[in-house]
Design a protein around this motif. Structure first.
Motif, PDB file in Angstrom:
ATOM      1  N   PHE A  14      18.578  -6.634 -14.391  1.00 54.70           N
ATOM      2  CA  PHE A  14      18.585  -7.081 -13.013  1.00 54.70           C
ATOM      3  C   PHE A  14      19.708  -8.059 -12.681  1.00 54.70           C
ATOM      4  O   PHE A  14      19.589  -8.873 -11.780  1.00 54.70           O
ATOM      5  CB  PHE A  14      17.235  -7.694 -12.658  1.00 54.70           C
ATOM      6  CG  PHE A  14      16.093  -6.769 -12.973  1.00 54.70           C
ATOM      7  CD1 PHE A  14      16.101  -5.469 -12.495  1.00 54.70           C
ATOM      8  CD2 PHE A  14      15.039  -7.186 -13.756  1.00 54.70           C
ATOM      9  CE1 PHE A  14      15.075  -4.608 -12.777  1.00 54.70           C
ATOM     10  CE2 PHE A  14      13.998  -6.325 -14.040  1.00 54.70           C
ATOM     11  CZ  PHE A  14      14.012  -5.032 -13.554  1.00 54.70           C
ATOM     12  N   PRO A  25      13.891  -2.788  -5.640  1.00 59.71           N
ATOM     13  CA  PRO A  25      14.373  -1.564  -6.286  1.00 59.71           C
ATOM     14  C   PRO A  25      15.194  -0.696  -5.344  1.00 59.71           C
ATOM     15  O   PRO A  25      15.128  -0.843  -4.113  1.00 59.71           O
ATOM     16  CB  PRO A  25      13.067  -0.856  -6.671  1.00 59.71           C
ATOM     17  CG  PRO A  25      12.108  -1.272  -5.603  1.00 59.71           C
ATOM     18  CD  PRO A  25      12.473  -2.698  -5.254  1.00 59.71           C
ATOM     19  N   PRO A  40      20.111   1.606  -6.070  1.00 57.40           N
ATOM     20  CA  PRO A  40      19.903   0.531  -7.048  1.00 57.40           C
ATOM     21  C   PRO A  40      21.045  -0.473  -6.938  1.00 57.40           C
ATOM     22  O   PRO A  40      22.041  -0.210  -6.252  1.00 57.40           O
ATOM     23  CB  PRO A  40      19.939   1.267  -8.396  1.00 57.40           C
ATOM     24  CG  PRO A  40      19.826   2.708  -8.082  1.00 57.40           C
ATOM     25  CD  PRO A  40      20.365   2.905  -6.696  1.00 57.40           C
ATOM     26  N   GLY A  55      17.690  -4.777  -7.749  1.00 59.87           N
ATOM     27  CA  GLY A  55      17.374  -4.402  -9.125  1.00 59.87           C
ATOM     28  C   GLY A  55      18.067  -3.133  -9.566  1.00 59.87           C
ATOM     29  O   GLY A  55      18.267  -2.202  -8.786  1.00 59.87           O
ATOM     30  N   VAL A 106      17.096  -0.538 -10.856  1.00 58.06           N
ATOM     31  CA  VAL A 106      15.903   0.276 -11.050  1.00 58.06           C
ATOM     32  C   VAL A 106      15.684   1.055  -9.760  1.00 58.06           C
ATOM     33  O   VAL A 106      16.082   0.602  -8.681  1.00 58.06           O
ATOM     34  CB  VAL A 106      14.676  -0.615 -11.389  1.00 58.06           C
ATOM     35  CG1 VAL A 106      14.377  -1.568 -10.255  1.00 58.06           C
ATOM     36  CG2 VAL A 106      13.464   0.207 -11.762  1.00 58.06           C
ATOM     37  N   VAL A 107      15.086   2.236  -9.845  1.00 56.05           N
ATOM     38  CA  VAL A 107      14.872   3.053  -8.660  1.00 56.05           C
ATOM     39  C   VAL A 107      13.417   3.507  -8.608  1.00 56.05           C
ATOM     40  O   VAL A 107      12.846   3.890  -9.624  1.00 56.05           O
ATOM     41  CB  VAL A 107      15.844   4.261  -8.628  1.00 56.05           C
ATOM     42  CG1 VAL A 107      15.595   5.199  -9.794  1.00 56.05           C
ATOM     43  CG2 VAL A 107      15.756   5.004  -7.310  1.00 56.05           C
ATOM     44  N   ARG A 126       9.580   2.808  -6.003  1.00 62.83           N
ATOM     45  CA  ARG A 126       8.676   1.727  -5.595  1.00 62.83           C
ATOM     46  C   ARG A 126       7.652   1.412  -6.664  1.00 62.83           C
ATOM     47  O   ARG A 126       7.317   0.256  -6.910  1.00 62.83           O
ATOM     48  CB  ARG A 126       7.974   2.123  -4.291  1.00 62.83           C
ATOM     49  CG  ARG A 126       6.972   1.095  -3.781  1.00 62.83           C
ATOM     50  CD  ARG A 126       6.445   1.503  -2.424  1.00 62.83           C
ATOM     51  NE  ARG A 126       5.695   2.752  -2.467  1.00 62.83           N
ATOM     52  CZ  ARG A 126       4.387   2.836  -2.747  1.00 62.83           C
ATOM     53  NH1 ARG A 126       3.696   1.734  -3.020  1.00 62.83           N
ATOM     54  NH2 ARG A 126       3.774   3.987  -2.749  1.00 62.83           N
ATOM     55  N   GLY A 143       9.005   2.182 -11.602  1.00 61.17           N
ATOM     56  CA  GLY A 143      10.447   2.291 -11.405  1.00 61.17           C
ATOM     57  C   GLY A 143      11.189   2.780 -12.631  1.00 61.17           C
ATOM     58  O   GLY A 143      10.828   2.483 -13.780  1.00 61.17           O
ATOM     59  N   PRO A 158      14.541   2.595 -14.784  1.00 64.35           N
ATOM     60  CA  PRO A 158      15.723   1.747 -14.962  1.00 64.35           C
ATOM     61  C   PRO A 158      17.008   2.569 -14.896  1.00 64.35           C
ATOM     62  O   PRO A 158      17.050   3.722 -15.334  1.00 64.35           O
ATOM     63  CB  PRO A 158      15.524   1.133 -16.353  1.00 64.35           C
ATOM     64  CG  PRO A 158      14.598   2.064 -17.055  1.00 64.35           C
ATOM     65  CD  PRO A 158      13.708   2.661 -16.014  1.00 64.35           C
TER      66      PRO A 158
END
Length: 417
Positions: free
Chosen positions: A82, A209, A225, A292, A294-295, A297, A300, A302
């Motif tokens: 992150f 995210p 992201p 973040g 990350v994708v 909701r 997630g 990474p």
């Protein structure tokens, strides 16, 4: 944050600005060989400091019969996702050995395609390079032409080369042309506002995210992201630029986050960079809000890195599918239909370096800005980004989603995932 100079201002005095007048026809005859073409691309990439993102490093001196290509660049496995210092400044290549005949034909097609886009023959609308399988060793140039100008492009690659002014020093065996007949196309419109499937539950989500709905003025889009400027550790927000009313006059505009608990959008950032040629807006976070890597909701995924141009070609050759998570339609999957694609139907200049994938059903209004990912790579823990989605076809004759490839975003502007 402490730097009052915006990325847009830095780019004015930086070598990262590499745009050329792609709309100017160029019909002068010239001779090109395959190695010259690749070396020119490599020189530009290294001048920008991002040559490795293009997958060039290992391709210049292949052994007989095979070529080692760099397919992706991923972050070091330091467990940081992150944006903490160091988590995105070190990237490592993933490589694959591929047949040399396939590689050389795709390389040839990429160079021919670049000249075709610059020349813009009458009726030209869009095009892409479609690598064949490794077993076939072939490649196809897919070209969309308006119905009234179908005559302007011949149906074989040698005639196309002659028409656009290239004397090619090499074999054209295994390279094919596919001409698609299309009707006239209207301008790209901003997304409408259907009900979303990807809203964060409340404003306390940390980090924010990608793949969730964001609000821009009176419109909606989807967050990517976290993106990073090359050599910097600060995570930034990004989404589709065309969602903003002012397009490239959107610096300072507010980027907000709707939530399930309180539908009043929370301000999460302000636009600091607008990139019309790739349809991307970059926003710097406000207060303690963090984008973040990350994708999705819930549960997630990474983000580990991004594909090079040759990595996308490899996906097509192996028949692999990609996925996207959008703020409206959620997760969909589809095949890759073309790389290094160009679309010349929505602005006063062609938008190149794109990825074509899926069908019109794979993206909905409000999904613009979502990323296309490959979630099943066996060498990394996480997904690899392929592209940022702009729109779907809305005209007869074609059926796909299109948007800028991640490597193009890096090559032109120095941002990466």
């Amino acid at each position: 944050m402490g730097d009052s100079e915006t990325p847009a201002e830095r780019r004015e005095s930086s070598a990262l600005s590499t745009s050329t007048d792609e709309s100017a026809p160029n019909t002068s005859s010239r001779r090109v060989d395959r190695r010259t073409a690749l070396t020119c691309v490599g020189s530009v990439g290294y001048a920008l400091g991002v040559g490795h993102y293009l997958g060039i490093d290992s391709a210049l001196d292949p052994p007989d019969g095979t070529v080692e290509i760099e397919t992706a660049y991923v972050r070091s496995d330091d467990g940081q996702l992150f944006g903490e210092p160091g988590s995105r400044t070190t990237l490592e290549p993933i490589t694959r050995t591929v047949p040399a005949d396939w590689y050389h034909r795709v390389e040839t097609a990429l160079d021919v395609h670049a000249t075709l886009v610059r020349t813009q023959l009458p009726g030209y609308l869009n095009s892409a390079v479609v690598p064949g399988s490794y077993e076939s060793g072939t490649v196809t140039l897919s070209i969309g032409v308006e119905s009234d100008d179908l005559w302007s492009l011949p149906g074989d690659v040698a005639s196309v080369l002659s028409r656009i002014g290239i004397e090619w020093d090499g074999t054209l065996e295994g390279i094919e042309i596919d001409i698609e007949d299309e009707d006239s196309i209207d301008e790209l419109e901003r997304d409408a506002s259907p009900e979303p499937t990807q809203l964060v539950r409340n404003a306390n989500v940390d980090p924010v995210p990608g793949g969730v709905r964001c609000a821009v003025s009176s419109s909606y889009a989807t967050l990517t992201p976290a993106v990073y400027r090359s050599g910097e550790a600060e995570p930034l927000f990004a989404t589709a630029l065309h969602a903003f009313p002012g397009w490239d006059d959107s610096v300072g505009e507010t980027l907000s986050l709707p939530t399930l608990v309180d539908r009043r959008p929370l301000t999460i950032g302000h636009v600091v960079d607008t990139l019309p040629d790739v349809d991307v807006a970059i926003a710097r976070p406000v207060s303690a809000i963090r984008p973040g890597s990350v994708v999705g909701r819930t549960n997630g995924i990474p983000i580990a890195g991004q594909f090079t141009r040759w990595g996308l070609a490899d996906l097509v050759a192996r028949g692999e599918s990609v996925a996207k998570i959008g703020g409206t339609s959620g997760r969909t999957t589809g095949d890759v239909h073309g790389i290094d694609a160009a679309t010349c139907v929505t602005t006063d200049r062609c938008q190149g370096g794109q990825l074509k994938w899926g069908t019109e059903a794979d993206i909905s209004d409000g999904d613009s800005g979502s990323v296309t990912i490959y979630p099943d790579h066996d060498e990394v823990d996480g997904a690899i980004v392929a592209s940022v989605n702009s729109a779907r076809t809305w005209w007869p004759g074609q059926d796909h989603v299109w948007g800028v490839s991640a490597h193009t975003l890096t090559e032109r502007h120095g941002y990466h995932f």
